[in-house]
Design an enzyme around this catalytic site. Sequence first.
Site, mmCIF file in Angstrom:
data_model
loop_
_atom_site.group_PDB
_atom_site.id
_atom_site.type_symbol
_atom_site.label_atom_id
_atom_site.label_comp_id
_atom_site.label_asym_id
_atom_site.label_seq_id
_atom_site.Cartn_x
_atom_site.Cartn_y
_atom_site.Cartn_z
ATOM 1 N N LYS A 104 0.849 -1.186 0.000
ATOM 2 C CA LYS A 104 0.000 0.000 0.000
ATOM 3 C C LYS A 104 0.883 1.233 0.000
ATOM 4 C CE LYS A 104 -4.499 0.952 0.240
ATOM 5 N NZ LYS A 104 -5.571 0.218 -0.445
ATOM 6 N N GLY A 147 -20.423 7.132 4.612
ATOM 7 C CA GLY A 147 -19.524 7.521 3.533
ATOM 8 C C GLY A 147 -20.161 7.325 2.167
ATOM 9 N N GLY A 153 -18.733 8.161 -0.857
ATOM 10 C CA GLY A 153 -17.749 8.272 -1.929
ATOM 11 C C GLY A 153 -18.109 7.349 -3.068
ATOM 12 N N VAL A 165 -17.473 4.189 -3.766
ATOM 13 C CA VAL A 165 -17.984 2.866 -3.406
ATOM 14 C C VAL A 165 -19.297 2.989 -2.640
ATOM 15 C CG1 VAL A 165 -17.524 0.729 -2.161
ATOM 16 C CG2 VAL A 165 -15.669 1.874 -3.374
#
Length: 376
Positions: A105, A202, A204, A206
């Site tokens: 990552k 959230g 966003g 997704v």
Amino acid sequence: MLHVREPRTLKKPAGASTLTISDITEDAARLAAYDGHERVWCGRDESRGLIAIVAIHNTVLGPALGGTRVWAHESFEAALTDALRLSRGMTYKSAIAGTPFGGGKAVILADPKTQKTPALLAAYGEMLAALEGQFFTGEDVGLTVADADFLSTCASNVLGTGRGSGNPSPVTAHGVFLGIKAALNHRRGSQQLEGVRVAVQGLGSVGWALCEKLHGEGAALIVADIDAERVEKAKRLFGATAVPAGEILAAGADVFAPCALGGVIAQQTISMLKAGIVAGSANNQLARHEDARLLMDAGILYAPDYVINAGGLINVAAELAPGGYDRGAVMAKVGEIPGTLGDIFTRAEAQRRPTNDIAAEIAMERIAAAARKSRT
């Protein structure tokens, strides 16, 4: 052909005169999140505003693959801890999903709205070029598909571009959608979403795509996001009920779907949860690994994040599959997520162990088997 077991010494790309790349593995080893990472790199370019961390956790199954997050962490140590935890999660995610990659990552310390300049991305592209063959990356929080397109002009180890498999978010959302159904089936004996109350934290890429799917099958949505405009849009299009971001855990929902940043499930917040199921797309949803036991003790079914949100990984990994990217094969593989979760739920219940312990055990068994095979 892609298999890399020992990270190479980095060579600075031609023309990268202001970029320095340092091995900070020994520094990272002092942190609790280290967990035996193979290598941790830090790229700095003061003139272009870049501070980037690339953490390579485990490459037994293949070269490291993981997105690049752009986020204004409060400190370098916080960003390093984030990179370490996320890369370890990618190792487990890849092993359970059955992709031939290890875990890695990247985290760029920057505000994605005000500091993510073309110069910064160019400097990071040079760092990626130096890591070619060891680390493959793409879109993540704060890094768009357009950014990935730009980075791919600097380095060949960038996936999920507009010319490749594209935005992985809808595929991730599809896997989470299927995973929520699997959790409902295990808990209630039915995958029916009509009237099921789902609290989505959230909105966003997704989270929004997940809401579309849930709404399409009649779920009652409760939403929270720091972007008031997205919340209003969700109210208008999905008939969603909006709650303040700090109150979403306590919303009267059947399913809590964390789709923002990690660490939302913690000892001090679990008592607030009203939902009987936690199943969402966010990485590192648990503040501590041990918090899964607290969820279990509270009677809450937890879908391990690196199992349920593997759709995006499966999608980008397919770009490097023999014969090239095949959307049908990708969706078929994402369709295996509910079965994997079902097995984890059943084993966890039978053994009276947290679901994330079972998931981690499965991942490490597969990695150990691959390591034994490579030695023979």
